[in-house]
Design an enzyme around this catalytic site. Sequence first.
Site, PDB file in Angstrom:
ATOM      1  N   CYS A   1      75.183  82.299  99.847  1.00 47.35           N
ATOM      2  CA  CYS A   1      75.988  82.395 100.336  1.00 47.35           C
ATOM      3  C   CYS A   1      76.844  82.509 101.383  1.00 47.35           C
ATOM      4  O   CYS A   1      77.531  81.895 101.957  1.00 47.35           O
ATOM      5  CB  CYS A   1      77.024  84.487 100.241  1.00 47.35           C
ATOM      6  SG  CYS A   1      75.699  85.182 101.422  1.00 47.35           S
TER       7      CYS A   1
ATOM      8  N   GLU B   1      80.994  91.411 100.800  1.00 46.75           N
ATOM      9  CA  GLU B   1      80.974  90.308 101.344  1.00 46.75           C
ATOM     10  C   GLU B   1      80.781  89.515 100.269  1.00 46.75           C
ATOM     11  O   GLU B   1      80.418  89.296  99.259  1.00 46.75           O
ATOM     12  CB  GLU B   1      79.041  91.084 101.227  1.00 46.75           C
ATOM     13  CG  GLU B   1      78.984  91.148 102.993  1.00 46.75           C
ATOM     14  CD  GLU B   1      79.780  90.580 103.967  1.00 46.75           C
ATOM     15  OE1 GLU B   1      79.425  91.908 104.627  1.00 46.75           O
ATOM     16  OE2 GLU B   1      80.172  89.774 103.532  1.00 46.75           O
TER      17      GLU B   1
ATOM     18  N   ASN C   1      71.867  87.127  93.014  1.00 42.90           N
ATOM     19  CA  ASN C   1      71.482  86.320  93.223  1.00 42.90           C
ATOM     20  C   ASN C   1      70.131  87.032  94.917  1.00 42.90           C
ATOM     21  O   ASN C   1      69.032  86.169  95.050  1.00 42.90           O
ATOM     22  CB  ASN C   1      71.806  85.138  94.551  1.00 42.90           C
ATOM     23  CG  ASN C   1      72.663  85.868  95.914  1.00 42.90           C
ATOM     24  OD1 ASN C   1      73.340  86.693  95.674  1.00 42.90           O
ATOM     25  ND2 ASN C   1      73.002  85.182  96.980  1.00 42.90           N
TER      26      ASN C   1
HETATM   27  N1  LIG Z   1      78.931  87.112 100.268  1.00 40.23           N
HETATM   28  C1  LIG Z   1      77.467  86.970  98.996  1.00 40.23           C
HETATM   29  O1  LIG Z   1      77.154  88.068  99.600  1.00 40.23           O
HETATM   30  C2  LIG Z   1      77.884  86.707  98.391  1.00 40.23           C
HETATM   31  C3  LIG Z   1      79.047  85.467  97.643  1.00 40.23           C
HETATM   32  N2  LIG Z   1      78.447  85.003  96.114  1.00 40.23           N
HETATM   33  C4  LIG Z   1      79.566  84.653  95.057  1.00 40.23           C
HETATM   34  O2  LIG Z   1      79.591  84.892  94.086  1.00 40.23           O
HETATM   35  C5  LIG Z   1      79.290  83.602  93.372  1.00 40.23           C
HETATM   36  C6  LIG Z   1      79.103  83.879  91.342  1.00 40.23           C
HETATM   37  O3  LIG Z   1      78.147  84.736  91.603  1.00 40.23           O
HETATM   38  P1  LIG Z   1      77.874  86.272  90.667  1.00 40.23           P
HETATM   39  O4  LIG Z   1      77.142  87.139  91.332  1.00 40.23           O
HETATM   40  O5  LIG Z   1      77.977  86.132  89.540  1.00 40.23           O
HETATM   41  O6  LIG Z   1      79.216  86.833  91.449  1.00 40.23           O
HETATM   42  P2  LIG Z   1      80.473  88.216  91.162  1.00 40.23           P
HETATM   43  O7  LIG Z   1      81.705  88.196  91.946  1.00 40.23           O
HETATM   44  O8  LIG Z   1      81.048  86.972  89.649  1.00 40.23           O
HETATM   45  O9  LIG Z   1      78.929  89.436  90.279  1.00 40.23           O
HETATM   46  C7  LIG Z   1      79.481  89.739  91.568  1.00 40.23           C
HETATM   47  C8  LIG Z   1      79.121  91.420  90.702  1.00 40.23           C
HETATM   48  O10 LIG Z   1      79.834  91.906  90.529  1.00 40.23           O
HETATM   49  C9  LIG Z   1      79.853  92.232  89.108  1.00 40.23           C
HETATM   50  N3  LIG Z   1      81.486  92.436  88.499  1.00 40.23           N
HETATM   51  C10 LIG Z   1      82.173  91.565  88.018  1.00 40.23           C
HETATM   52  N4  LIG Z   1      82.731  91.509  87.283  1.00 40.23           N
HETATM   53  C11 LIG Z   1      82.749  92.916  87.936  1.00 40.23           C
HETATM   54  C12 LIG Z   1      84.899  93.939  87.463  1.00 40.23           C
HETATM   55  N5  LIG Z   1      85.435  93.250  87.167  1.00 40.23           N
HETATM   56  N6  LIG Z   1      84.652  95.380  88.475  1.00 40.23           N
HETATM   57  C13 LIG Z   1      83.533  95.015  89.056  1.00 40.23           C
HETATM   58  N7  LIG Z   1      82.252  94.364  89.418  1.00 40.23           N
HETATM   59  C14 LIG Z   1      82.279  93.690  88.543  1.00 40.23           C
HETATM   60  C15 LIG Z   1      78.720  91.574  88.910  1.00 40.23           C
HETATM   61  O11 LIG Z   1      78.394  91.869  87.239  1.00 40.23           O
HETATM   62  P3  LIG Z   1      78.438  90.930  86.223  1.00 40.23           P
HETATM   63  O12 LIG Z   1      77.319  90.420  86.085  1.00 40.23           O
HETATM   64  O13 LIG Z   1      77.672  92.395  85.032  1.00 40.23           O
HETATM   65  O14 LIG Z   1      79.610  90.198  86.006  1.00 40.23           O
HETATM   66  C16 LIG Z   1      77.564  91.391  89.610  1.00 40.23           C
HETATM   67  O15 LIG Z   1      77.274  92.717  89.625  1.00 40.23           O
HETATM   68  C17 LIG Z   1      78.730  83.130  93.670  1.00 40.23           C
HETATM   69  O16 LIG Z   1      79.227  81.527  93.527  1.00 40.23           O
HETATM   70  C18 LIG Z   1      79.123  83.126  95.257  1.00 40.23           C
HETATM   71  O17 LIG Z   1      80.579  82.765  95.387  1.00 40.23           O
HETATM   72  C19 LIG Z   1      77.192  85.796  95.300  1.00 40.23           C
HETATM   73  C20 LIG Z   1      76.054  86.056  95.842  1.00 40.23           C
HETATM   74  C21 LIG Z   1      76.602  86.737  97.172  1.00 40.23           C
HETATM   75  O1  LIG Z   2      74.399  87.159  99.250  1.00 40.54           O
HETATM   76  C1  LIG Z   2      73.943  85.877  99.931  1.00 40.54           C
HETATM   77  O2  LIG Z   2      73.733  84.807  98.920  1.00 40.54           O
HETATM   78  C2  LIG Z   2      72.644  86.800 100.895  1.00 40.54           C
HETATM   79  O3  LIG Z   2      73.563  87.631 101.686  1.00 40.54           O
HETATM   80  C3  LIG Z   2      72.088  86.022 102.021  1.00 40.54           C
HETATM   81  O4  LIG Z   2      70.699  86.578 102.615  1.00 40.54           O
HETATM   82  P1  LIG Z   2      69.948  85.190 102.993  1.00 40.54           P
HETATM   83  O5  LIG Z   2      70.772  84.652 104.652  1.00 40.54           O
HETATM   84  O6  LIG Z   2      69.342  86.067 103.832  1.00 40.54           O
HETATM   85  O7  LIG Z   2      70.113  84.532 102.239  1.00 40.54           O
END
Ligand SMILES: NC(=O)C1=CN([C@@H]2O[C@H](COP(=O)(O)OP(=O)(O)OC[C@H]3O[C@@H](n4cnc5c(N)ncnc54)[C@H](OP(=O)(O)O)[C@@H]3O)[C@@H](O)[C@H]2O)C=CC1
Ligand SMILES: O=C(O)[C@H](O)COP(=O)(O)O
Length: 620
Positions: free
Chosen positions: A421, A387, A292
């Site tokens: 997130c 995170e 994202n």
């Molecule tokens: N707290 C935060 O800042 C955020 C939270 N989210 C949460 O994550 C959910 C899904 O987002 P998404 O990006 O798909 O999150 P994921 O946890 O699926 O993926 C995050 C990263 O981890 C990688 N990954 C996947 N599997 C593994 C593994 N086994 N070992 C190491 N790395 C791995 C992914 O690669 P690949 O794309 O190749 O699978 C990607 O680069 C959202 O629904 C939300 O809940 C998302 C964004 C920010």
């Molecule tokens: O992982 C996320 O979704 C971001 O850390 C959120 O960042 P933002 O609050 O600046 O959108």
Amino acid sequence: MALTRGQACKASVPTHRDFSRGPRLLLGAYTRHTSYFTWLSTVCMRVHPLLLLFLIALGDISSTQASTLSSFTSSTVASSSSMAAVPAANQAGLLLKVQEAIKAGLPDKALADTVKSEVSHAMGADSEPDSLKEMHDGIVYKFLVNGEWRKSTSGRTISNLTPYDETICYEVQACTREEIDEAYATAHAAQRVWAKTPIWKRAELLHKAATVLRQYAALIATPVLREVGKNRKSAYDEVVRTAELLDFAAEEGVRINGEVMSSDAWVGQKRNKLAIVERVPVGVVLCIPPFNYPINLCGSKIGPALIAGNAVVVKTPTQGAVSTLHLGAAFKIAGAPPGLVNVVTGKGSEIGDYLVQHPGANLISFTGGATGIDVSKKAGMVPLQMELGGKDACIVLPDADLELASTAIVKGGFSYSGQRCTAVKIVFATAEIADALLEKVLAKLAKLTIGHPEENADITAVINKKSADYIESLVMDAESKGATLTTPYKRVGNLIHPLIIDHVKENMKLHWEEPFGPVLPFVRVGDAAEAVALANKSSMGLQGCVFTQDINRAILVANELAAGTIQINGPPARGPDHFPFTGFKDSGIGAQGIKYSIESMSKVKSFVINLPEAAHPQGH
Ligand SMILES: NC(=O)C1=CN([C@@H]2O[C@H](COP(=O)(O)OP(=O)(O)OC[C@H]3O[C@@H](n4cnc5c(N)ncnc54)[C@H](OP(=O)(O)O)[C@@H]3O)[C@@H](O)[C@H]2O)C=CC1
Ligand SMILES: O=C(O)[C@H](O)COP(=O)(O)O
């Protein structure tokens, strides 16, 4: 069902373009001051006819106004074919620059020069510099190891589909284990030299990378739009925000010092031992950003890592890989020594375990979903900065400013279609104000535009079909259990129309799960205590917010909420990026935020000087 661009546009409510604020500002001024209009015409004429064509093309100048303006300019202005000279991809960025220049109140000549240079840059920006061309063959992108762009020996690529019409936009390399080994090996070799590089020189690299990002911001925003469906303005903002973050990390890093401690603070001890405590690099940081914010949430890892003296291996999110690769390119163009910044691509499900369990990883900085919990279990004895997801609660108390709260709920819940997130993920409204609040929220929600990211729509397609299906399942579950859909559920392909679901109860999945989409549950509660109790039942604890005009009450509620950050009278948000960003419970481990990340990505090392006798430096 695939969504074509045409369909997406048809689905739009009347278009609102954020970028048209500049032209509107000018026109507003025009209607008030005709002299301003004359000035504008002169600027258009002096600067570049294209600027005028911009205003016309964006539909913010009526034909009468346009023809009046045209009369001030040469006949070339009338040729709308000039407009084609600026690629659509660069128009938004150009307008932002023009807006900035106007807002800066530059004298006419300086404004003219600035706009002229921005226009010519935007015209040329689509013709990539060689330094970016070497990243790819057509839509097939290479990965970055030891300062070289390479194709994988696996011979395999992974297709990235656009979220909005599910056509292939890019192919990225499926890296092999040997290539990952090489990335770690070159990172370690580079890190040994980098750790001996003066901090001011490390800072210089970060500033240069920031400059490259700014220079190619419009170009680099394009993969963000295509791969992750972020609207153009947000994609552009993400690149610029990352440049700002790198600059700040460079400035913060040069001011991080250790300390000197003396032994006589400990009971019974003399002052004969002095500890010089320094922060030293951890080595190689494995950076795993999510889809994202494929640039910004990678920059927020690379910047602090490098300034602290580390090298990095980045594993891109698959959807978002090309965007993240562009950040790697920015460091290469800025002159990063080979091996300092390596960017590998491949599916997390295939190479994730290998990367996180690799002996070359000295720290893992991960942002994503529940996958992070598995990563933390597999990682072993390496420090983690995680995170993960959030179920950020928004608690609205009876004395709240409902105008403020409703604006925050719509902004917080629906920016980037709820795929943050830090999005507001559940609203707890106290019974007294619930109806009034909902009415205001719905009125504001109705004003959001829905459509294509190129059109700068507020709500765009979610990342992929799997995500859209999941969001839909949460909606259906809530509806089947008696929740009220405040507007009919509507989905076209991966484009889900924004929706508030009222009367959500604990037996519904939406109460607990994170939709990561434009669907927001609304829960009616008796009082603040009930809201806090429900919010704290979540397994996550990233952020939360409380709306009340009583600051004492706000602090009391905030104290009770189990989350890393509580916003008082504002929506949850990570930024500004020097603030600490940390999740409680399943939302994370450790803290981000520039200073906090530098601390997390370095470790304490002490040198103790044992003196033959107590020494007390005199102050006079
Ligand atoms: N707290 C935060 O800042 C955020 C939270 N989210 C949460 O994550 C959910 C899904 O987002 P998404 O990006 O798909 O999150 P994921 O946890 O699926 O993926 C995050 C990263 O981890 C990688 N990954 C996947 N599997 C593994 C593994 N086994 N070992 C190491 N790395 C791995 C992914 O690669 P690949 O794309 O190749 O699978 C990607 O680069 C959202 O629904 C939300 O809940 C998302 C964004 C920010
Ligand atoms: O992982 C996320 O979704 C971001 O850390 C959120 O960042 P933002 O609050 O600046 O959108």
